[in-house]
Design a protein around this motif. Structure first.
Motif, mmCIF file in Angstrom:
data_model
loop_
_atom_site.group_PDB
_atom_site.id
_atom_site.type_symbol
_atom_site.label_atom_id
_atom_site.label_comp_id
_atom_site.label_asym_id
_atom_site.label_seq_id
_atom_site.Cartn_x
_atom_site.Cartn_y
_atom_site.Cartn_z
ATOM 1 N N GLN A 45 0.813 -1.231 0.000
ATOM 2 C CA GLN A 45 0.000 0.000 0.000
ATOM 3 C C GLN A 45 0.845 1.279 0.000
ATOM 4 O O GLN A 45 0.322 2.381 -0.065
ATOM 5 C CB GLN A 45 -0.951 0.009 1.201
ATOM 6 N N ILE A 46 2.155 1.118 0.089
ATOM 7 C CA ILE A 46 3.010 2.314 0.011
ATOM 8 C C ILE A 46 3.040 2.771 -1.451
ATOM 9 O O ILE A 46 3.365 1.982 -2.340
ATOM 10 C CB ILE A 46 4.441 2.008 0.503
ATOM 11 N N PRO A 47 2.670 4.013 -1.727
ATOM 12 C CA PRO A 47 2.616 4.453 -3.126
ATOM 13 C C PRO A 47 3.971 4.259 -3.828
ATOM 14 O O PRO A 47 5.001 4.670 -3.295
ATOM 15 C CB PRO A 47 2.283 5.945 -3.014
ATOM 16 N N PRO A 48 3.950 3.619 -5.012
ATOM 17 C CA PRO A 48 5.206 3.384 -5.746
ATOM 18 C C PRO A 48 5.988 4.671 -5.994
ATOM 19 O O PRO A 48 7.218 4.656 -5.987
ATOM 20 C CB PRO A 48 4.733 2.765 -7.069
ATOM 21 N N ARG A 49 5.293 5.800 -6.182
ATOM 22 C CA ARG A 49 6.035 7.027 -6.462
ATOM 23 C C ARG A 49 6.911 7.438 -5.281
ATOM 24 O O ARG A 49 7.909 8.120 -5.466
ATOM 25 C CB ARG A 49 5.072 8.166 -6.852
ATOM 26 N N TRP A 50 6.532 7.028 -4.077
ATOM 27 C CA TRP A 50 7.375 7.313 -2.904
ATOM 28 C C TRP A 50 8.492 6.285 -2.778
ATOM 29 O O TRP A 50 9.649 6.640 -2.579
ATOM 30 C CB TRP A 50 6.531 7.311 -1.616
ATOM 31 N N LEU A 51 8.144 5.017 -2.911
ATOM 32 C CA LEU A 51 9.159 3.960 -2.760
ATOM 33 C C LEU A 51 10.262 4.101 -3.798
ATOM 34 O O LEU A 51 11.431 3.885 -3.516
ATOM 35 C CB LEU A 51 8.504 2.584 -2.920
ATOM 36 N N GLU A 52 9.878 4.500 -5.021
ATOM 37 C CA GLU A 52 10.870 4.625 -6.082
ATOM 38 C C GLU A 52 11.787 5.815 -5.844
ATOM 39 O O GLU A 52 12.942 5.831 -6.265
ATOM 40 C CB GLU A 52 10.169 4.759 -7.449
ATOM 41 N N ARG A 53 11.255 6.834 -5.189
ATOM 42 C CA ARG A 53 12.041 8.033 -4.953
ATOM 43 C C ARG A 53 12.937 7.911 -3.719
ATOM 44 O O ARG A 53 13.998 8.529 -3.631
ATOM 45 C CB ARG A 53 11.064 9.223 -4.792
ATOM 46 N N LEU A 54 12.528 7.058 -2.789
ATOM 47 C CA LEU A 54 13.265 6.901 -1.530
ATOM 48 C C LEU A 54 14.696 6.421 -1.816
ATOM 49 O O LEU A 54 14.911 5.548 -2.651
ATOM 50 C CB LEU A 54 12.520 5.871 -0.664
ATOM 51 N N ASP A 55 15.667 7.015 -1.142
ATOM 52 C CA ASP A 55 17.089 6.672 -1.258
ATOM 53 C C ASP A 55 17.290 5.154 -1.355
ATOM 54 O O ASP A 55 16.980 4.409 -0.420
ATOM 55 C CB ASP A 55 17.803 7.233 -0.017
ATOM 56 N N GLY A 56 17.826 4.698 -2.489
ATOM 57 C CA GLY A 56 17.931 3.265 -2.760
ATOM 58 C C GLY A 56 18.837 2.528 -1.781
ATOM 59 O O GLY A 56 18.599 1.359 -1.452
ATOM 60 N N VAL A 57 19.887 3.199 -1.324
ATOM 61 C CA VAL A 57 20.788 2.561 -0.361
ATOM 62 C C VAL A 57 20.038 2.299 0.949
ATOM 63 O O VAL A 57 20.176 1.243 1.571
ATOM 64 C CB VAL A 57 22.026 3.459 -0.112
ATOM 65 N N VAL A 58 19.220 3.267 1.339
ATOM 66 C CA VAL A 58 18.427 3.126 2.564
ATOM 67 C C VAL A 58 17.424 1.987 2.403
ATOM 68 O O VAL A 58 17.245 1.160 3.303
ATOM 69 C CB VAL A 58 17.720 4.460 2.896
#
Ligand code: MN
Ligand code: MN
Length: 294
Positions: A263-276
């Motif tokens: 349920q986490i919007p993909p636009r947020w997950l994709e933008r979130l720092d990938g290393v994190v």
């Protein structure tokens, strides 16, 4: 309760936490009115804010959680000195943001070796509560260890009964959700908290969202219980402004555990720092493995 659904909700909690941090940091220390004037509604991970962050960058909330989680994983259990050492290494890495109370506690540890300060009136900020999720995950089936580890990690920087009560209450809520219970179980936990510390009553919502643990918890509970999706919970929370990265992170933690990672919007997950994101995925796996064997 299947193992997959537990790890799905645990991952939802940790990634939801980081999303709230990265989303809220943009509007940290703004008022709800200022946010409305500038953004209408703040709903995208655009970075900026007073820390001039990159889009998707997280702050101390997530970084301190990762530092705590890593200490548990490296020692396959609890080692308070390792937790403090990781906080110190994090402080030495010149992070974009450090709370004053956290800085003071970590420097006290560096200079005197003290892992627990004396109880202090001015340590009722949200800095200990905000970083406790790794303890919740590692002690999912051990309420006794949960309480001990939570309070010990808290007291490195924050030694105050309201901080303690909030850290335990929010931790219990997220653990109930991860174990498959619904928001009603969390409501009971909130009622228990308020029965002991009436300060936390959040109805009617006082509309303060500062870093004072009472304001933070009221904001998180108000928006968590009055929303019906991960996205709407986070957007409502951060648009309240104030300590928006921390209220956003804690609301994201609860909502992520409640609704699950999908349920986490993909636009947020994709933008979130990938290393994190990668570190969080690994920590969730390893902390849950510890929870199973402890
Ligand atoms: Mn922060
Ligand atoms: Mn903050």
């Amino acid at each position: 309760m299947s193992r997959e659904s537990v790890s799905n909700r645990a991952l939802g909690a940790y990634l939801g936490f980081a999303c709230g941090d990265a989303l809220g940091a943009t509007v940290e220390f703004m008022s709800a009115k200022q946010i409305q004037k500038r953004y209408g509604e703040h709903r995208d991970m655009v970075g900026g804010g007073w820390l001039a962050l990159d889009a998707g960058q997280v702050t101390d909330d997530t970084q301190m959680s990762l530092a705590l989680g890593q200490a548990i994983i490296d020692h396959q259990g609890w080692n308070l000195r390792a937790v403090a050492d990781n906080f110190l290494a994090w402080l030495d890495s010149e992070p974009p943001d450090v709370g004053n109370t956290c800085r003071r506690g970590i420097l006290r540890y560096r200079d005197s070796g003290l892992l627990c300060g004396s109880p202090s009136e001015d340590e009722a900020g949200n800095g200990a509560c905000m970083r406790n999720l790794p303890v919740v995950l590692a002690t999912l089936n051990r309420p006794d260890l949960f309480e001990l580890w939570s309070l010990q990690q808290s007291h490195i920087t924050h030694h105050h009964p309201l901080s303690d009560a909030a850290t335990l209450a929010l931790g219990r809520m997220v653990s109930l959700l991860i174990n498959g219970q619904g928001p009603d179980a969390c409501l009971l936990e909130a009622e228990r908290l308020i029965a002991v510390h009436a300060e936390f009553a959040y109805k009617p919502y006082p509309e303060k969202a500062s870093g004072y643990i009472v304001d933070t918890v009221q904001t998180v509970l108000h928006y968590f219980f009055n929303s019906d999706s991960f996205e709407s919970c986070l957007i409502a929370t951060v648009n309240q402004g104030g300590d928006a990265d921390t209220t956003g992170a804690l609301a994201g933690m609860l909502a992520g555990a409640r609704y699950g990672v999908e349920q986490i919007p993909p636009r947020w997950l994709e933008r979130l720092d990938g290393v994190v994101v990668e570190r969080i995925r690994r920590q969730v796996e390893e902390l849950l493995r510890l929870a199973e064997i402890s």
